[in-house]
Design a protein around this motif. Structure first.
Motif, PDB file in Angstrom:
ATOM      1  N   LEU A 134       0.966  -1.173  -0.140  1.00 39.89           N
ATOM      2  CA  LEU A 134      -0.015   0.082   0.083  1.00 39.89           C
ATOM      3  C   LEU A 134       0.948   1.331  -0.014  1.00 39.89           C
ATOM      4  O   LEU A 134       1.607   1.421   1.038  1.00 39.89           O
ATOM      5  N   LEU A 288      -7.218  -2.875   5.690  1.00 41.53           N
ATOM      6  CA  LEU A 288      -6.762  -3.535   4.617  1.00 41.53           C
ATOM      7  C   LEU A 288      -6.145  -4.956   4.925  1.00 41.53           C
ATOM      8  O   LEU A 288      -6.428  -5.781   4.427  1.00 41.53           O
ATOM      9  N   PRO A 298      -7.298  -8.197  -2.713  1.00 40.40           N
ATOM     10  CA  PRO A 298      -7.047  -6.994  -3.376  1.00 40.40           C
ATOM     11  C   PRO A 298      -5.637  -7.223  -4.502  1.00 40.40           C
ATOM     12  O   PRO A 298      -5.067  -8.169  -4.456  1.00 40.40           O
ATOM     13  N   VAL A 335     -11.732   2.080   2.420  1.00 35.51           N
ATOM     14  CA  VAL A 335     -10.884   0.991   1.988  1.00 35.51           C
ATOM     15  C   VAL A 335     -11.795  -0.165   0.797  1.00 35.51           C
ATOM     16  O   VAL A 335     -11.184  -0.333   0.032  1.00 35.51           O
ATOM     17  N   LEU A 339      -9.961   0.741  -2.377  1.00 33.75           N
ATOM     18  CA  LEU A 339      -8.657  -0.146  -2.626  1.00 33.75           C
ATOM     19  C   LEU A 339      -9.172  -1.588  -3.136  1.00 33.75           C
ATOM     20  O   LEU A 339      -8.748  -2.026  -3.963  1.00 33.75           O
ATOM     21  N   LEU A 340      -9.930  -2.043  -2.345  1.00 29.97           N
ATOM     22  CA  LEU A 340     -10.713  -3.527  -2.515  1.00 29.97           C
ATOM     23  C   LEU A 340     -11.511  -3.509  -3.758  1.00 29.97           C
ATOM     24  O   LEU A 340     -11.470  -4.531  -4.611  1.00 29.97           O
TER      25      LEU A 340
END
Length: 343
Positions: A134, A288, A298, A335, A339-340
């Motif tokens: 990340l 995360l 991810p 998140v 991100l996901l």
């Protein structure tokens, strides 16, 4: 590092040790999430740890995790290797790692992965193939910021380069980005390069030590973490021509620097730009890691946004409390969405 900051650092390590000593009762439904933070000696890292802890506490109160562990280090690879080895023995479910080195902690991270532990390195990432990264686009935003400064000084003049945390991946990437930009400006001369450790007091001392031997400085390229405040203070204390016209100092998101900039702008039209990685990433790293333990898949590499302050939006940040870094917080929902959901 001043005395009060040293006390805070040692206290942070003591708290981390106490947390590490506590039993971590994991279960399939309620994992134990750990943070291994290699360096704790600046405002940015303190704020990052606080962001991780705030989200971890929330998750524990909501019954989503059994416990969390926070380990802060002295910046050395040896200590971080030892800490991660300890976390492996404790059989935690996931470790978020702000790494002391991009490569030197890879061996212990691989051991963690083989033990079934999910590893997310963030900010100062590790390159172990098994871990999720990340990261920030240090190269991209530092090139953009350096270009702005070069144009601001008309593509010529004397500059100081202030590097960050020695040995870290962000320092390497940001310095390389700045060097790439400087190659396009042959009339810009780097008259000094110093390490500021992304810390106001260290950066201030480093600048103060070299200023007496330098020609007039037109700009300073820095890295953030509150070094901008220390740089400004060093020039103010030196005085001379700088009392009337300060060099263009790259801002790194320090609220103290933003407030200083606003005052300078009001008094003499001072103009600069601030771009910074957000210490709220600590909270994003927690969620995360949690989501990966719970089955999320991810991308191996994810990029976080940076915060940008300009003359146009400067007033939006002048009311921030002193001693903090410009940063949003990142929730579980953020998140999931940012991100996901991206692959």
């Amino acid at each position: 590092m001043n005395r009060s900051r040293s006390t805070f650092w040692l206290a942070g390590i003591a708290v981390a040790a106490a947390l590490a000593a506590a039993p971590a009762a994991a279960s399939p439904d309620k994992p134990v999430i750990a943070l291994s933070n290699a360096y704790y000696g600046n405002t940015w890292r303190h704020q990052m740890v606080e962001a991780f802890e705030a989200e971890a506490k929330k998750a524990k109160e909501e019954g989503k995790i059994a416990d969390y562990i926070i380990l802060n280090g002295d910046g050395s690879v040896a200590q971080q290797n030892s800490q991660i080895a300890e976390l492996i023995l404790k059989k935690v479910d996931a470790i978020a790692v702000d790494a002391a080195s991009e490569t030197a902690v890879n061996g212990i991270i691989e051991k963690a992965c083989k033990a079934g532990i999910k590893v997310v390195s963030f900010d100062s990432v590790a390159s172990a193939p098994c871990n999720f990264q990340l990261n920030f686009d240090f190269t991209g935003y530092k090139k953009q910021q350096a270009e702005w400064v070069m144009k601001k000084i008309g593509g010529k003049g004397n500059i100081i380069v202030v590097r960050g945390v020695k040995g870290s991946a962000p320092d390497h990437d940001m310095f390389a980005a700045q060097e790439a930009v400087l190659k396009n400006y042959p009339d810009v001369k780097v008259v000094a390069t110093v390490y500021g450790q992304a810390t106001a007091s260290v950066a201030q001392a480093a600048i103060a030590n070299v200023l007496p031997s330098l020609p007039h400085v037109d700009a300073v390229l820095a890295q953030g973490g509150s070094d901008d405040t220390g740089i400004a203070q060093a020039f103010e204390q030196y005085g001379g021509d700088y009392a009337k016209k300060m060099p263009v100092i790259e801002g790194g998101g320090s609220s103290n620097f933003v407030q200083w900039w606003a005052k300078q702008k009001e008094e003499n039209g001072y103009s600069t730009i601030s771009m910074n990685t957000t210490p709220g990433i600590g909270g994003a790293a927690f969620w995360l890691a949690y989501k990966i333990v719970k089955g999320a898949e991810p991308p191996k590499t994810m990029i976080m946004p940076v915060a940008t302050v300009t003359d146009e939006n400067l007033k939006d940040y002048t009311s921030l409390p002193a001693g903090v870094i410009v940063s949003p917080s990142y929730s579980e929902e953020w998140v999931e969405k940012n991100l996901l959901a991206k692959k």
